[in-house]
Design a protein around this motif. Structure first.
Motif, mmCIF file in Angstrom:
data_model
loop_
_atom_site.group_PDB
_atom_site.id
_atom_site.type_symbol
_atom_site.label_atom_id
_atom_site.label_comp_id
_atom_site.label_asym_id
_atom_site.label_seq_id
_atom_site.Cartn_x
_atom_site.Cartn_y
_atom_site.Cartn_z
ATOM 1 N N ILE A 93 0.831 -1.205 0.000
ATOM 2 C CA ILE A 93 0.000 0.000 0.000
ATOM 3 C C ILE A 93 0.865 1.254 0.000
ATOM 4 C CG2 ILE A 93 -1.588 1.356 1.415
ATOM 5 C CD1 ILE A 93 -2.930 -1.247 2.243
ATOM 6 N N ALA A 137 -7.206 -11.047 -3.711
ATOM 7 C CA ALA A 137 -7.981 -10.005 -3.032
ATOM 8 C C ALA A 137 -8.942 -10.597 -2.008
ATOM 9 C CB ALA A 137 -8.742 -9.174 -4.056
ATOM 10 N N THR A 138 -9.714 -11.584 -2.445
ATOM 11 C CA THR A 138 -10.763 -12.105 -1.573
ATOM 12 C C THR A 138 -10.191 -12.849 -0.367
ATOM 13 O OG1 THR A 138 -10.916 -13.970 -3.115
ATOM 14 C CG2 THR A 138 -12.589 -12.256 -3.290
ATOM 15 N N HIS A 183 -8.240 -10.434 2.035
ATOM 16 C CA HIS A 183 -9.156 -9.501 2.688
ATOM 17 C C HIS A 183 -9.541 -9.982 4.089
ATOM 18 C CE1 HIS A 183 -12.037 -6.202 2.611
ATOM 19 N NE2 HIS A 183 -12.979 -7.008 3.053
ATOM 20 N N PHE A 191 -18.582 -8.521 1.382
ATOM 21 C CA PHE A 191 -17.128 -8.519 1.609
ATOM 22 C C PHE A 191 -16.377 -8.787 0.303
ATOM 23 C CE2 PHE A 191 -17.956 -10.103 6.216
ATOM 24 C CZ PHE A 191 -18.248 -8.813 6.620
ATOM 25 N N MET A 192 -16.927 -9.667 -0.503
ATOM 26 C CA MET A 192 -16.264 -10.012 -1.763
ATOM 27 C C MET A 192 -16.192 -8.796 -2.686
ATOM 28 S SD MET A 192 -17.240 -13.006 -4.471
ATOM 29 C CE MET A 192 -15.861 -14.046 -4.951
ATOM 30 N N TRP A 230 -16.329 -5.617 -1.747
ATOM 31 C CA TRP A 230 -15.360 -4.699 -1.142
ATOM 32 C C TRP A 230 -13.942 -5.118 -1.483
ATOM 33 C CZ3 TRP A 230 -17.342 -4.257 4.661
ATOM 34 C CH2 TRP A 230 -18.457 -3.422 4.691
ATOM 35 N N ALA A 231 -13.653 -6.396 -1.220
ATOM 36 C CA ALA A 231 -12.284 -6.892 -1.372
ATOM 37 C C ALA A 231 -11.777 -6.712 -2.801
ATOM 38 C CB ALA A 231 -12.214 -8.363 -0.980
ATOM 39 N N THR A 232 -12.573 -7.157 -3.751
ATOM 40 C CA THR A 232 -12.096 -7.151 -5.138
ATOM 41 C C THR A 232 -11.935 -5.738 -5.687
ATOM 42 O OG1 THR A 232 -14.405 -7.517 -5.763
ATOM 43 C CG2 THR A 232 -12.957 -9.428 -5.775
ATOM 44 N N GLN A 254 -11.601 -2.783 -3.932
ATOM 45 C CA GLN A 254 -10.582 -2.016 -3.209
ATOM 46 C C GLN A 254 -9.169 -2.507 -3.530
ATOM 47 O OE1 GLN A 254 -13.572 -1.245 0.531
ATOM 48 N NE2 GLN A 254 -11.598 -2.173 0.978
ATOM 49 N N HIS A 255 -9.078 -3.790 -3.836
ATOM 50 C CA HIS A 255 -7.771 -4.361 -4.142
ATOM 51 C C HIS A 255 -7.065 -3.588 -5.255
ATOM 52 C CE1 HIS A 255 -4.834 -7.632 -4.021
ATOM 53 N NE2 HIS A 255 -4.880 -7.715 -5.341
ATOM 54 N N TYR A 256 -7.830 -3.127 -6.219
ATOM 55 C CA TYR A 256 -7.211 -2.418 -7.357
ATOM 56 C C TYR A 256 -6.705 -1.039 -6.966
ATOM 57 C CZ TYR A 256 -8.491 -6.157 -10.479
ATOM 58 O OH TYR A 256 -8.568 -7.384 -11.080
ATOM 59 N N ASP A 315 -5.807 -0.305 -3.415
ATOM 60 C CA ASP A 315 -4.826 -0.502 -2.339
ATOM 61 C C ASP A 315 -3.541 -1.152 -2.850
ATOM 62 O OD1 ASP A 315 -6.887 0.481 -0.837
ATOM 63 O OD2 ASP A 315 -7.495 -1.458 -0.031
ATOM 64 N N ILE A 371 -11.834 -4.342 -16.147
ATOM 65 C CA ILE A 371 -11.861 -4.940 -14.806
ATOM 66 C C ILE A 371 -13.282 -4.952 -14.260
ATOM 67 C CG2 ILE A 371 -11.061 -4.700 -12.432
ATOM 68 C CD1 ILE A 371 -8.505 -3.344 -13.605
ATOM 69 N N LEU A 389 -15.257 -8.288 -13.078
ATOM 70 C CA LEU A 389 -15.786 -8.506 -11.731
ATOM 71 C C LEU A 389 -17.296 -8.707 -11.767
ATOM 72 C CD1 LEU A 389 -13.755 -5.918 -9.584
ATOM 73 C CD2 LEU A 389 -13.378 -8.383 -9.813
#
Lengths: 206, 206
Positions: free
Chosen positions: A114, A162-163, A166, B158-159, B161-163, B165-167, B169, B191, B195
């Motif tokens: 990060i 990612a998943t 997380h 959560f999935m 969010w995770a996917t 935000q990953h791009y 963070d 992307i 997703l």
DNA sequence: GTCTATATTGAGATAGAC
DNA sequence: GTCTATCTCAATATAGAC
């Protein structure tokens, strides 16, 4: 018994310091962590930490190397003839277990990236990039063979990263939202099932 | 023109400082960031930062509030009668756009949570938990109506969010692995498509 | 190898002139 | 409202006794 005890002691103390360092780096980041706090947590005088690792930078790098070592274990074998269902299922399960067992390692790695990955840019642009490239090629061959739906394999890898990560990196948020104190085996199993089904289903793999 | 200019200046300077603070907090974390570096970046004497925000803690909280404000905009409306496909598609697209437009905001939020969310535990256990609870109930009603496959809606959230935000963070890692210098509209669109398809497909939504 | 004492630098914060 | 000068404390790092 020929070798002096020294090596053993050194090894033991090093590991002890690295452990303590991990705890502190997770809480306050690289710059925000003080050598004193690491020393206190390890139960050693601050000077000893410097004796073992010379400076903060070296210690932090040792922590990162420790983490990357674990990481490499997860990377399951696969080739053109593998069964996508089996490989992906294992991949998700292994990464999920790692998140469960070593959330702090995952967190330090996450914070490092990060913040721009100042200490591991080389690892990413070399080892990691090659690793991804290889897996992408294999997955592409699966697609060509009609074993799974045509998606960009690279983003599939990112999705699994990612998943699974997380649940380690954001465990504070997740547990707070779920109103639980910590994960247990059962919950991890449910999450693994969920992720596996979603992803396999998403790829039209039965 | 009755109001004194002061308010305007104050507003402008505050924003300028918050911006500079964001940049620094991303690079070095809360503890690792110095007021001096923020002042330098904002082009102001350090004392001015203290004049506006009193101390580092207050400034950091202001930065976090700024981020959470943006975050709330993403939360699209939905109820029992909504079309899951439309709602989820919008949700993914909006979060992905936010990741693209404001990666630094996402990163600071991520670091805060990774470190145990010491400054926003209350926000998470109140506002955020309630928000999730409401969406989970609605999604559950979709499942009961047969609109989508039966999965745990919480982990679906959560999935997403995770996917997405990953791009933001992990953009350093992702760009390095992809061998690109930065994202562009086209890549973000690809992307988003990926997703959306993966998740809708995973939920048996056509 | 271990630890105390200390050198040196940089941090957050504020007083007080303008 | 703005900025210089300064206080105080904590940081990294090392010297040197044990």
């Amino acid at each position: 018994m020929d070798k002096p005890k020294v090596g053993r002691i050194r090894e033991r103390n090093s590991q002890q310091i690295i452990q303590a360092a991990q705890e502190e780096f997770v809480l306050h980041g690289f710059k925000g962590t003080s050598m004193q706090s690491i020393a206190d947590r390890a139960g050693l005088p601050k000077a000893n930490i410097h004796y073992y690792f010379k400076n903060k930078e070296n210690l932090y790098n040792a922590v990162l190397e420790d983490i990357i070592e674990d990481w490499n274990v997860v990377l399951s074998d696969m080739d053109e003839n593998s069964d996508p269902k089996e490989v992906l299922t294992n991949f998700i399960r292994n990464k999920m277990q790692l998140s469960y067992k070593k959330p702090k390692a995952s967190k330090i790695f996450a914070m490092e990236i990060i913040q721009g990955a100042p200490h591991i840019k080389e690892y990413i642009s070399k080892e990691l990039r090659i690793w991804v490239k290889e897996r992408v090629q294999i997955m592409q061959s699966w697609i060509d063979q009609g074993k799974m739906r045509a998606v960009d394999p690279m983003h599939l890898i990112f999705m699994i990263w990612a998943t699974t990560q997380h649940y380690a990196d954001f465990n504070t948020q997740i547990l707070e939202v779920m109103n639980r104190r910590e994960y247990d085996d059962e919950e991890i199993e449910r999450i693994t099932e969920f992720l596996t089904t979603m992803i396999l289903n998403g790829l039209d793999i039965q």
